[in-house]
Design an enzyme around this catalytic site. Structure first.
Site, PDB file in Angstrom:
ATOM      1  N   ASN A   7      41.510   4.293  59.721  1.00 57.97           N
ATOM      2  CA  ASN A   7      40.469   4.246  58.697  1.00 57.97           C
ATOM      3  C   ASN A   7      40.906   5.206  57.597  1.00 57.97           C
ATOM      4  OD1 ASN A   7      38.205   4.414  57.123  1.00 57.97           O
ATOM      5  ND2 ASN A   7      36.790   4.871  58.803  1.00 57.97           N
ATOM      6  N   ARG A  91      40.697  -0.525  58.949  1.00 58.28           N
ATOM      7  CA  ARG A  91      39.393  -0.753  58.333  1.00 58.28           C
ATOM      8  C   ARG A  91      39.607  -0.973  56.837  1.00 58.28           C
ATOM      9  NH1 ARG A  91      35.095   3.503  56.274  1.00 58.28           N
ATOM     10  NH2 ARG A  91      33.394   2.062  55.881  1.00 58.28           N
ATOM     11  N   HIS A 180      29.028  -1.630  56.338  1.00 61.88           N
ATOM     12  CA  HIS A 180      28.832  -1.275  57.751  1.00 61.88           C
ATOM     13  C   HIS A 180      28.832  -2.525  58.629  1.00 61.88           C
ATOM     14  CE1 HIS A 180      26.329   2.502  56.445  1.00 61.88           C
ATOM     15  NE2 HIS A 180      27.583   2.867  56.729  1.00 61.88           N
ATOM     16  N   HIS A 208      21.366   1.118  61.044  1.00 65.08           N
ATOM     17  CA  HIS A 208      22.524   2.017  61.107  1.00 65.08           C
ATOM     18  C   HIS A 208      22.173   3.228  60.239  1.00 65.08           C
ATOM     19  CE1 HIS A 208      27.008   2.839  61.114  1.00 65.08           C
ATOM     20  NE2 HIS A 208      26.573   3.615  60.133  1.00 65.08           N
ATOM     21  N   LEU A 209      21.715   4.294  60.903  1.00 64.62           N
ATOM     22  CA  LEU A 209      21.214   5.457  60.163  1.00 64.62           C
ATOM     23  C   LEU A 209      22.155   6.637  60.342  1.00 64.62           C
ATOM     24  CD1 LEU A 209      17.420   5.164  61.161  1.00 64.62           C
ATOM     25  CD2 LEU A 209      18.654   3.981  59.328  1.00 64.62           C
ATOM     26  N   ASN A 211      24.860   9.285  57.633  1.00 66.47           N
ATOM     27  CA  ASN A 211      24.873   9.860  56.303  1.00 66.47           C
ATOM     28  C   ASN A 211      24.813   8.733  55.277  1.00 66.47           C
ATOM     29  OD1 ASN A 211      25.061  11.894  54.449  1.00 66.47           O
ATOM     30  ND2 ASN A 211      27.293  11.751  54.373  1.00 66.47           N
ATOM     31  N   GLY A 212      25.641   7.706  55.497  1.00 65.51           N
ATOM     32  CA  GLY A 212      25.452   6.429  54.808  1.00 65.51           C
ATOM     33  C   GLY A 212      24.568   5.598  55.736  1.00 65.51           C
ATOM     34  N   ARG A 241      22.881   9.565  48.648  1.00 71.06           N
ATOM     35  CA  ARG A 241      22.695   8.409  47.757  1.00 71.06           C
ATOM     36  C   ARG A 241      21.217   8.081  47.613  1.00 71.06           C
ATOM     37  NH1 ARG A 241      26.617   5.186  51.234  1.00 71.06           N
ATOM     38  NH2 ARG A 241      28.678   5.863  50.579  1.00 71.06           N
ATOM     39  N   ARG A 285      20.022  17.581  60.533  1.00 72.02           N
ATOM     40  CA  ARG A 285      19.786  18.727  61.418  1.00 72.02           C
ATOM     41  C   ARG A 285      19.317  19.931  60.607  1.00 72.02           C
ATOM     42  NH1 ARG A 285      25.308  17.401  64.495  1.00 72.02           N
ATOM     43  NH2 ARG A 285      25.722  16.803  62.344  1.00 72.02           N
ATOM     44  N   GLY A 331      24.753   8.322  63.593  1.00 72.06           N
ATOM     45  CA  GLY A 331      24.423   9.733  63.860  1.00 72.06           C
ATOM     46  C   GLY A 331      22.940  10.000  64.064  1.00 72.06           C
ATOM     47  N   GLY A 333      20.346   7.587  64.019  1.00 70.27           N
ATOM     48  CA  GLY A 333      19.714   6.566  64.849  1.00 70.27           C
ATOM     49  C   GLY A 333      19.930   6.821  66.329  1.00 70.27           C
ATOM     50  N   GLU A 334      21.102   7.375  66.662  1.00 71.78           N
ATOM     51  CA  GLU A 334      21.418   7.612  68.073  1.00 71.78           C
ATOM     52  C   GLU A 334      20.832   8.919  68.594  1.00 71.78           C
ATOM     53  OE1 GLU A 334      25.707   7.271  68.544  1.00 71.78           O
ATOM     54  OE2 GLU A 334      25.677   5.441  67.338  1.00 71.78           O
ATOM     55  N   GLU A 384      32.669   1.677  65.901  1.00 72.26           N
ATOM     56  CA  GLU A 384      33.396   0.846  64.944  1.00 72.26           C
ATOM     57  C   GLU A 384      34.873   0.742  65.294  1.00 72.26           C
ATOM     58  OE1 GLU A 384      31.000   3.086  61.998  1.00 72.26           O
ATOM     59  OE2 GLU A 384      31.430   1.391  60.689  1.00 72.26           O
TER      60      GLU A 384
HETATM   61  P1  ADP Z   1      28.530   8.970  58.581  1.00 70.40           P
HETATM   62  O1  ADP Z   1      29.415   8.273  59.595  1.00 70.40           O
HETATM   63  O2  ADP Z   1      27.873   8.052  57.598  1.00 70.40           O
HETATM   64  O3  ADP Z   1      29.143  10.169  57.938  1.00 70.40           O
HETATM   65  P2  ADP Z   1      26.993   9.756  60.909  1.00 70.40           P
HETATM   66  O4  ADP Z   1      26.754   8.450  61.562  1.00 70.40           O
HETATM   67  O5  ADP Z   1      27.966  10.700  61.513  1.00 70.40           O
HETATM   68  O6  ADP Z   1      27.287   9.556  59.371  1.00 70.40           O
HETATM   69  O7  ADP Z   1      25.560  10.485  60.821  1.00 70.40           O
HETATM   70  C1  ADP Z   1      25.376  11.712  60.177  1.00 70.40           C
HETATM   71  C2  ADP Z   1      23.890  12.093  60.264  1.00 70.40           C
HETATM   72  O8  ADP Z   1      23.498  12.038  61.637  1.00 70.40           O
HETATM   73  C3  ADP Z   1      23.622  13.493  59.765  1.00 70.40           C
HETATM   74  O9  ADP Z   1      22.455  13.530  58.961  1.00 70.40           O
HETATM   75  C4  ADP Z   1      23.380  14.286  61.039  1.00 70.40           C
HETATM   76  O10 ADP Z   1      22.432  15.294  60.864  1.00 70.40           O
HETATM   77  C5  ADP Z   1      22.823  13.254  61.970  1.00 70.40           C
HETATM   78  N1  ADP Z   1      23.157  13.666  63.346  1.00 70.40           N
HETATM   79  C6  ADP Z   1      24.369  13.641  63.929  1.00 70.40           C
HETATM   80  N2  ADP Z   1      24.303  14.150  65.183  1.00 70.40           N
HETATM   81  C7  ADP Z   1      23.012  14.505  65.373  1.00 70.40           C
HETATM   82  C8  ADP Z   1      22.268  15.081  66.433  1.00 70.40           C
HETATM   83  N3  ADP Z   1      22.878  15.424  67.583  1.00 70.40           N
HETATM   84  N4  ADP Z   1      20.944  15.287  66.256  1.00 70.40           N
HETATM   85  C9  ADP Z   1      20.336  14.936  65.128  1.00 70.40           C
HETATM   86  N5  ADP Z   1      20.953  14.412  64.072  1.00 70.40           N
HETATM   87  C10 ADP Z   1      22.267  14.185  64.190  1.00 70.40           C
END
Ligand code: ADP
Length: 398
Positions: A7, A91, A180, A208-209, A211-212, A241, A285, A331, A333-334, A384
């Site tokens: 990627n 990717r 995504h 899919h929640l 940063n993006g 964004r 966080r 990040g 969503g999980e 992914e």
């Molecule tokens: P990207 O791949 O778009 O950079 P991610 O899927 O890694 O984003 O998600 C980042 C977001 O997920 C951040 O806002 C982060 O705070 C949140 N996040 C990641 N791990 C945790 C966690 N253990 N608890 C709560 N929020 C989390």
């Protein structure tokens, strides 16, 4: 077969070597600050510690060479030689309307990807540089392109045509593409599999929640709508964004702040979202910590984020005339049970109910709704890289 998943961004490159038989990650890592002073590679063999090596990487070719050297290193490597890499999966962010699925990369495909550069000026050129560098270093290894946009190519016209003069679509291909896609595809399939249902008879909403962030409506296994658009800026309020705004705000801000179009776009892409609202951070966080200390704008940012997600879910329930399952991934969503609970609280009228204890889970496939909830809500971790490895294997073993 071992598949190397790449990627490649403009100054960074993430990689994983995956054994496609066992689907285990053999090693993974990241090259940072490519083309900038202080470049380094972080490499981690499965079960081992992270190893950071500072080394000049003036171009992506040196970065990929470092990746290959790490994988074959006599001490910390996981393969004896590059012959053990059967294929490389790349990717690629934008496949335009040309690619509705993954494709084996050859000169014609690379030209077609280049034609999409206009649509993703920050991403596609970097993806291409990574592919070409890899081809130079591994000329006999088959390479596959897996597009972020491909899964959403099944959207009907009514979902992807904007309310703009139609000629912008015919002349410049201005339309909704969505991103995504690899994640939405992986998670929707996994949701059906995990619930023991036939995806061809399911209405699934994937959230899919990260940063993006983006949402998709997946009806009978096909994406029929998604929140991101021509670019990843549309849709949800994200880390930095803005997501959807009144387009007139752009002119208003340009005049008030003396910004040109690049300046406005920079604000919408990098200074907005929950970061812009809170003035604190784009990371949820930090926002949670801020909220606990009573920071009103951190509290507001989370509320605005959740409310927008709920509104999109509502609109996709309308688009599909119902929903069987809602899947949370990425990040936030999980991991963030409070975000999931707040979003689902908007759907009490529909009989959606969360099981508080189940919802405290993190990063595992899990049903988080109650047994009598009218819609099944679940957490389904995305992967992914694994999805790219699977697509790559499927194409090269044909
Ligand atoms: P990207 O791949 O778009 O950079 P991610 O899927 O890694 O984003 O998600 C980042 C977001 O997920 C951040 O806002 C982060 O705070 C949140 N996040 C990641 N791990 C945790 C966690 N253990 N608890 C709560 N929020 C989390």
């Amino acid at each position: 077969m071992n598949v190397l998943v790449i990627n490649c961004g403009s100054s960074s490159l993430k990689f994983q070597l995956i054994d496609s038989d066992s689907e285990q990650v053999l090693a993974k890592g990241l090259c940072e600050r490519i083309g900038i002073d202080g470049s380094r590679i972080v490499y981690q063999p499965a079960g081992g510690e992270k190893i950071t090596t500072e080394s000049p990487m003036p171009t992506h070719k040196q970065a990929i060479q470092m990746v290959l050297d790490s994988l074959t290193d006599s001490k910390n490597g996981v393969i004896a030689s590059l012959e053990e890499v059967g294929a490389v999966g790349h990717r690629v962010v934008h496949g335009g309307e040309k690619y509705a699925s993954s494709v084996v990369l050859d000169d014609t495909v690379l030209e077609a990807i280049e034609e999409c550069n206009d649509l993703a000026p920050l991403h596609n050129p970097a993806n291409l540089i990574g592919i070409r560098a890899c081809q130079e270093l591994m000329p006999d290894t088959p390479m596959v392109g897996v597009f972020d946009t491909a899964f959403h190519q099944t959207m009907p016209e009514k979902a992807y045509i904007y309310g703009l003069p139609y000629r912008y679509y015919t002349d410049y291909k201005v339309r909704k593409y969505g991103f995504h896609g690899t994640s939405h595809s992986f998670v929707s399939k996994r949701t059906a599999e995990f619930l023991g249902k036939d995806i061809n008879q399911m209405k699934i909403i994937v959230c899919h929640l990260g940063n993006g962030a983006s949402i998709s409506a997946v009806c009978n296994g096909k994406s029929i709508d998604t929140s991101m658009g021509l670019t990843p800026l549309e849709g949800l309020v994200m880390g930095t964004r803005s997501g959807d705004i009144d387009p007139s705000i752009m002119e208003f801000l340009a005049k008030k702040e003396g910004l040109d179009i690049e300046g406005v776009m920079n604000v919408l892409n990098k200074e907005s979202g929950v970061y812009g609202i809170s003035g604190l951070s784009s990371d949820f966080r930090d926002l949670e910590a801020g909220a606990k200390e009573g920071n009103k704008r951190a509290i507001l940012a989370r509320k605005v984020f959740n409310y927008r997600v709920a509104k999109y879910i509502g609109s996709y329930i309308a688009a599909m005339n119902g929903v069987d399952a809602i899947a949370f991934t990425a990040g936030l969503g999980e991991n963030d049970s409070a975000v999931r609970a707040d979003i689902c609280s908007y759907f009490g009228y529909m009989g959606i109910a969360l099981d508080e204890e189940a919802n405290s889970c993190r990063g595992e496939d899990k049903v988080i709704s109650t047994a009598d909830s009218k819609v099944t809500v679940c957490v389904i971790p995305t992967n992914e890289e694994l999805a790219i490895a699977r697509e790559t294997l499927a194409l090269v073993s044909k």
